[in-house]
Motif scaffolding. Sequence first.
Motif, PDB file in Angstrom:
ATOM      1  N   HIS A 168       0.919  -1.162   0.073  1.00 23.34           N
ATOM      2  CA  HIS A 168      -0.078   0.005  -0.005  1.00 23.34           C
ATOM      3  C   HIS A 168       0.903   1.153  -0.019  1.00 23.34           C
ATOM      4  O   HIS A 168       1.470   1.661   0.947  1.00 23.34           O
ATOM      5  CB  HIS A 168      -0.821  -0.047   1.334  1.00 23.34           C
TER       6      HIS A 168
ATOM      7  N   VAL B   5      -1.226   6.995  -3.120  1.00 20.38           N
ATOM      8  CA  VAL B   5      -1.719   7.483  -4.350  1.00 20.38           C
ATOM      9  C   VAL B   5      -1.285   6.703  -5.522  1.00 20.38           C
ATOM     10  O   VAL B   5      -1.732   6.465  -6.404  1.00 20.38           O
ATOM     11  CB  VAL B   5      -1.667   8.728  -4.664  1.00 20.38           C
TER      12      VAL B   5
ATOM     13  N   MET C  52      -3.281   3.284  -5.774  1.00 21.42           N
ATOM     14  CA  MET C  52      -4.888   3.320  -5.483  1.00 21.42           C
ATOM     15  C   MET C  52      -5.538   3.049  -6.926  1.00 21.42           C
ATOM     16  O   MET C  52      -6.675   2.417  -7.257  1.00 21.42           O
ATOM     17  CB  MET C  52      -5.260   4.713  -5.196  1.00 21.42           C
TER      18      MET C  52
ATOM     19  N   LEU D  89     -11.952  -2.079  -1.176  1.00 19.75           N
ATOM     20  CA  LEU D  89     -11.821  -0.528  -1.251  1.00 19.75           C
ATOM     21  C   LEU D  89     -13.078   0.071  -0.649  1.00 19.75           C
ATOM     22  O   LEU D  89     -14.138  -0.589  -0.772  1.00 19.75           O
ATOM     23  CB  LEU D  89     -11.673   0.024  -2.506  1.00 19.75           C
TER      24      LEU D  89
ATOM     25  N   THR E  37     -13.542   7.636   0.465  1.00 22.39           N
ATOM     26  CA  THR E  37     -12.279   7.963   0.037  1.00 22.39           C
ATOM     27  C   THR E  37     -11.985   9.427  -0.255  1.00 22.39           C
ATOM     28  O   THR E  37     -10.885   9.992  -0.060  1.00 22.39           O
ATOM     29  CB  THR E  37     -11.935   7.388  -1.325  1.00 22.39           C
TER      30      THR E  37
END
Length: 346
Positions: A75, A78, A81, A137, A143
Amino acid sequence: KTASVESNLLLTKILCIMQSEVHVGIDVSKFTLDVFILEVGSHRRFKNDSNDFPTILQWIEKCTKRQSAFICFEHTGVYSMALAAFLESQHIVFAMVSPLEIKRSMGIVRGKNDVVDSKRIAEYASRFRDKIVVTKLPAKDITRLHFLLTLRDKTARTLSGYIMAVNEVQRGIGHEELPELFASYDAIITALKSEIKKIEAAIKHIINTNPDLKTSFKLVTSLKGVSLIVGTYMIVYTCNFTKFANWRKFACYCGIAPFGHQSGISVKGPAQVSPIANKQLKRLLHLAAVSAASHDPELREYYIRRQSEGKSKMSTLNIIRNKIVARAFAIVKRGTPYVNIRQYAA
């Protein structure tokens, strides 16, 4: 007997599926993705671009002859993602794992490059497949709130830096000597404060337009010390109180749960919190505890009593942090705001 046979067949089928699954490790960087298929021993580099994502799946299918694949990668914020969103849209099973978790699972290692890292991630996926939680997600509104909170945090830190700079300059230079400098500082500080207000307004708008988030936010902010930012952070990192099984697991994630330190008869230290934590949440919960210790009658009395007993100030505040988290989970689960029952006592 028939049920036993069916159970054995089902178990055999599950084992076959697990054995046929291949493990794919992806090392994510800003511009590239290094993909390694463990069972095949194949590696290939792709661009970290949405146009290249379908090519990755095609290459994996070709190398594995359409066997089911479990994809694992770090992870990295950005940078990972877009890949995660694509895999979820294609209903591909994947896991985004903390880089620290993967690093600590490797043992003693030497050397580092993108190819080796992708292989190590694939090995991690294979070794801990039964323990890795498949990533799902969060909802889009959560988010969006996460990105807004990150932006607000960066803006607030920049504002603090300018305010500190002004205070330092004022010690050596008066306003009369260089008015242009202080005028520029004032303009920047005013603009940053205005931007923070706009970001907070956007956060409130997202919460108010989502019934579930609005309900949870109203409940958690009924607690003393839980403000707009603290409440929103708790909602975001718990995925609206669905990500953690109970408040203790969330307290552990925040780094406010104490752990023992003991080994044999020679090592026996006091319980302490772990440095492995979400430092931002830990800091915000500390501020919430300080506020609650001043404005919540019950917690204030508890704080004063512990102080009179000679207890540590920080340990007392940490207990209050845990109380706030426990109360937040309780009232969200119950669905009613927090009520101070002491005010109804005779």
